[in-house]
Motif scaffolding. Structure first.
Motif, PDB file in Angstrom:
ATOM      1  N   GLU A 274     -30.232  -7.514   5.209  1.00 50.61           N
ATOM      2  CA  GLU A 274     -29.090  -7.936   4.572  1.00 50.61           C
ATOM      3  C   GLU A 274     -28.177  -8.818   5.654  1.00 50.61           C
ATOM      4  O   GLU A 274     -28.136  -9.890   5.728  1.00 50.61           O
ATOM      5  N   GLY A 309     -26.057 -11.675   6.150  1.00 52.01           N
ATOM      6  CA  GLY A 309     -24.692 -10.868   5.936  1.00 52.01           C
ATOM      7  C   GLY A 309     -24.298 -10.564   6.815  1.00 52.01           C
ATOM      8  O   GLY A 309     -24.401 -10.735   8.019  1.00 52.01           O
ATOM      9  N   ARG A 386     -22.489  -5.105  -0.191  1.00 52.31           N
ATOM     10  CA  ARG A 386     -23.300  -5.735  -1.694  1.00 52.31           C
ATOM     11  C   ARG A 386     -23.571  -5.380  -3.114  1.00 52.31           C
ATOM     12  O   ARG A 386     -23.748  -5.341  -3.485  1.00 52.31           O
ATOM     13  N   GLY A 417     -23.153 -10.791  -0.749  1.00 52.92           N
ATOM     14  CA  GLY A 417     -24.495 -11.086  -0.897  1.00 52.92           C
ATOM     15  C   GLY A 417     -24.146 -12.111  -1.673  1.00 52.92           C
ATOM     16  O   GLY A 417     -24.642 -12.842  -2.828  1.00 52.92           O
TER      17      GLY A 417
END
Length: 464
Positions: A274, A309, A386, A417
Motif C-alpha cells: 500500500e 499510501g 483501505r 486508497g
C-alpha cells in the motif's frame, strides 16, 4: 470477469499484463497458472478461469510450481473498488479471518456471515474461509522461502492449528511437502526476513522515493541510498521495514522485515504494497489518461507514476491536519511515539487523543481537529484504512470541525486508497487552467492524474 473467449485469447498471448487479473486452471493436470505461464497452451475444453487463486484452490486445483501464480501482484480491480467484496478481500489478505474468524470479519463489515459468504461466492467463486486458507498457505510459503524458521514455527506463524494441518494444507496448495519449497534463505541479520514483492511495470522509483523522502518524519521513516525504511505498528506487534529496488531485478521490490511477531508477516506485506502502491495497473491507467490529449504528454514523460499510501490511518490523518506544520508532526512523534530500537513508532490514536498538544506547539482549532480525529479512531467510530467504507468514513470526517475539502482529499487518496480524487489545491487548479483541461475527463483515475498535473505545475513554476 470477461467472457471465456476473451480470457482464453489473453491466456494464449502470454501477456504478463494479465497476471493477477485472473488465474487459469487446467482440468487435465489439476494445476492453476498465471495467464503468462510459459507452459504449452491447454485445450479450451480443459480450461477453467477463476478471479482469484483461492477460488481455484477451493475448486480442487493447486498452484503451478513453474509460474508461481501466488506470487503475482494482486488484481488491481479489488484494490481500487470500495464495495463490500473489495473490502472483505483486503481484510482477508490482512489476516482478519485468522485473527477474528469469519464472524469477526462479518462484524467488521457490518453484515451477516451468510450475506458475506453469498457475496464473495457470487463475485469471486469462493467464501471467506476458503480464501483465508489460500492466504494461509501463501504466508507459509513466504516464511519457508525467506527464513530459516523451523517448520513447526512456520506452521503456527502462518495460522495453522497444527503441524499436521500445515503439511496437509501445503500439499493441497502446492503439491509437495513444505520442506521441498525451502531454499537457502536470503542473507539477513537479527532474524530479518527478506522478500521480493512483485509489481506491474513501469514504476519510476526515483519520483516515488523522492516523494517519500520529502515527507519523511525523522525517527519513524527515512530514505537513504535509494532505500526506504520505517517502523510499522501491526496487529500483534511492531516491525522495521526496509524497501529498495535493484536495477537488475525489474518488477520486484526487495523488502527486509524485522518482525516482533512473525504472525504479522501478511499484514506487513500488505502495508508495504500500500505504501508503494505496488498493486496499481500502470498500463490501464496510462491508456485511460492518455485518451485526453492534454494529459497524454505528461503521462508519456513519467509512465507508471504511483500514489503512495499510508502505513497507518491515524498517521495519514495527522499528516493531513499538519501538512503545513511538519515540525509539529516531528515533535508529536518525539514526545508521544513509542521507542522501537533506535527509532520510534507513530503515536497511537489513544495517545494522540489524550496528548497535551500544546506541549508540541499545537493550539486552537488545529489541535482540536487532530484530537477529535484521534478520539474517533480510538473509540471505533472512524476507520481510516483501505478496508473502510469510503463514503461512511468521509461523512464522519466531514462532521469533525476543521476537516475541509483539502484534508478530506488527502485522506481519501493516501489513507483510503481512492483512485479517483482530484485535490482542491490552488497549485493544481492553476495548472489545470493553464492546461485548459477538465479533471472530470480523467475519471476514474483522478488521483493519478493529480500526480501528473502536480509535476507539470512544479516545472511550470520554475520555468523562466
Amino acid at each position: 470477469m470477461d467472457d471465456f473467449e476473451t480470457l482464453y485469447r489473453a491466456m494464449a498471448s502470454r501477456d504478463v499484463r494479465f497476471d493477477g487479473r485472473f488465474v487459469v486452471a487446467v482440468t487435465s493436470t489439476g494445476v492453476y497458472c498465471r495467464p503468462s505461464c510459459p507452459s504449452r497452451t491447454p485445450l479450451a475444453r480443459n480450461v477453467r478461469f477463476f478471479a482469484l487463486s483461492g477460488a481455484a484452490e477451493a475448486a480442487g486445483f493447486r498452484a503451478c510450481r513453474r509460474c508461481r501464480p501466488d506470487a503475482a501482484p494482486a488484481s488491481p480491480e479489488w484494490r481500487v473498488r470500495g464495495d463490500l467484496v473489495a473490502r472483505a478481500l483486503r481484510l482477508i489478505a490482512d489476516g482478519a479471518v485468522d485473527r477474528d474468524g469469519v464472524a469477526g470479519l462479518a462484524r467488521r463489515l457490518s453484515v451477516s456471515e451468510r450475506h458475506l459468504h453469498r457475496q464473495l461466492l457470487a463475485e469471486v467463486g469462493a467464501g471467506p474461509q476458503a480464501l483465508a486458507v489460500t492466504r494461509r498457505a501463501q504466508v507459509a510459503r513466504m516464511l519457508v522461502e525467506s527464513s530459516a524458521l523451523p517448520m513447526s514455527d512456520v506452521a503456527f506463524a502462518a495460522g495453522y492449528a497444527s503441524v499436521r494441518q500445515f503439511n496437509a494444507g501445503m500439499r493441497v496448495a502446492y503439491g509437495c511437502a513444505p520442506s521441498a519449497l525451502r531454499r537457502r534463505p536470503a542473507d539477513g541479520a537479527g532474524g530479518a526476513l527478506t522478500l521480493r514483492l512483485r509489481y506491474r511495470e513501469p514504476l519510476p522509483t526515483g519520483p516515488l522515493l523522492a516523494w517519500l523522502a520529502e515527507r519523511a518524519v525523522p525517527g519513524v521513516e527515512s530514505v537513504r541510498a535509494g532505500r526506504y525504511e520505517r517502523t510499522l505498528r501491526l496487529p500483534r506487534g511492531h516491525a522495521l521495514v526496509g524497501i529498495g529496488f535493484e536495477p537488475d531485478r525489474p518488477g520486484e521490490a526487495l523488502v527486509r522485515l524485522s518482525l516482533a511477531d512473525v504472525r504479522d508477516l501478511a499484514a506487513a506485506v500488505e502495508r508495504c504494497r500500500e505504501i508503494l502502491d505496488l498493486d496499481a495497473d500502470p498500463a490501464t491507467i496510462a491508456a485511460d489518461l492518455s485518451a485526453d490529449p492534454v494529459l497524454a504528454p505528461l503521462v508519456a514523460r513519467a509512465p507508471g507514476l504511483r500514489v503512495p499510501g499510508c502505513a497507518d490511518g491515524v498517521e495519514g490523518a495527522a499528516r493531513a491536519v499538519l501538512r503545513r506544520h511538519p515540525h509539529a508532526l516531528v515533535r508529536l512523534v518525539e514526545r508521544y511515539g513509542e521507542r522501537f530500537g533506535d527509532r520510534r513508532l507513530f503515536p497511537t490514536p489513544d495517545a494522540l487523543a489524550r496528548a497535551d498538544l500544546g506541549a508540541v506547539g499545537l493550539t486552537g482549532p488545529r489541535a482540536d481537529t487532530l484530537r477529535a480525529v484521534a478520539a474517533a479512531v480510538a473509540d471505533g467510530a472512524l476507520v481510516l484504512d483501505r478496508t473502510a467504507d469510503r463514503a461512511d468514513t468521509l461523512a464522519t470526517l466531514r462532521a469533525i470541525p476543521g476537516i475541509g475539502p483539502s484534508r478530506l482529499a488527502y485522506v481519501a487518496r493516501h489513507a483510503l486508497g481512492d483512485p479517483d480524487v482530484f485535490p482542491p489545491d490552488p497549485l493544481l487548479r492553476k495548472a489545470v487552467r493553464r492546461l485548459g483541461a477538465d479533471p472530470d475527463r480523467w475519471r476514474p483515475w483522478r488521483s493519478y492524474a493529480a500526480g501528473y498535473v502536480h509535476g507539470f505545475a512544479v516545472a511550470d513554476r520554475h520555468r523562466p
